[in-house]
Structures are given as C-alpha cells and as structure tokens.
Design a protein around this motif. Structure first.
Motif: not given
Length: 65
Positions: A55, A7, A59-60, A16, A10, A5, A26, A32-33
């Motif tokens: 997403c 961050e 971001a992943i 997600c 995100c 991730l 989160q 934020v994840a």
C-alpha cells in the motif's frame, strides 16, 4: 487477523484489490478502498499481508485477534 483501513489516507491506487480481491474493493465514485471482510479466513492472510506491504499510503494495518 483483523483488517483496519484508514480511509482518509487511501490514495486509491488499487494495489490492495490486486493483492487480496476477496478482502478489498474500491468505491466506484472515488476509488478509495473498502474492506469487504474485516476478519478474513486463514487462506487469505498472505494476500492481505501483501496488500499491507505494498500500500503506497500505508493506509492498511492488521490487528491480531
């Protein structure tokens, strides 16, 4: 599979978490994840792949072990 991730990218949409709740959560303060399990079990892989696909901030990413 290893979940990575980014961050700072995100946008806290929570998609997600909806797709793979055993792998993502989160933060309470900013949404934020966070990754709960960087190396999820095989039965969770489909949900993780869905999380990557939906997403909105891209971001992943996944790394194969």
């Amino acid at each position: 599979m290893r979940v990575i991730l980014d961050e700072p990218k995100c946008v806290a949409s929570g998609q997600c978490v909806l797709a793979a709740p055993h792998v993502f959560d989160q933060r309470d303060d900013d949404g934020v994840a966070i990754v709960l399990d960087e190396t999820p079990a095989q039965e969770l892989h489909d949900g993780v792949r869905e999380a990557v696909a939906i997403c909105p901030a891209a971001a992943i990413r996944l790394a194969e072990k």
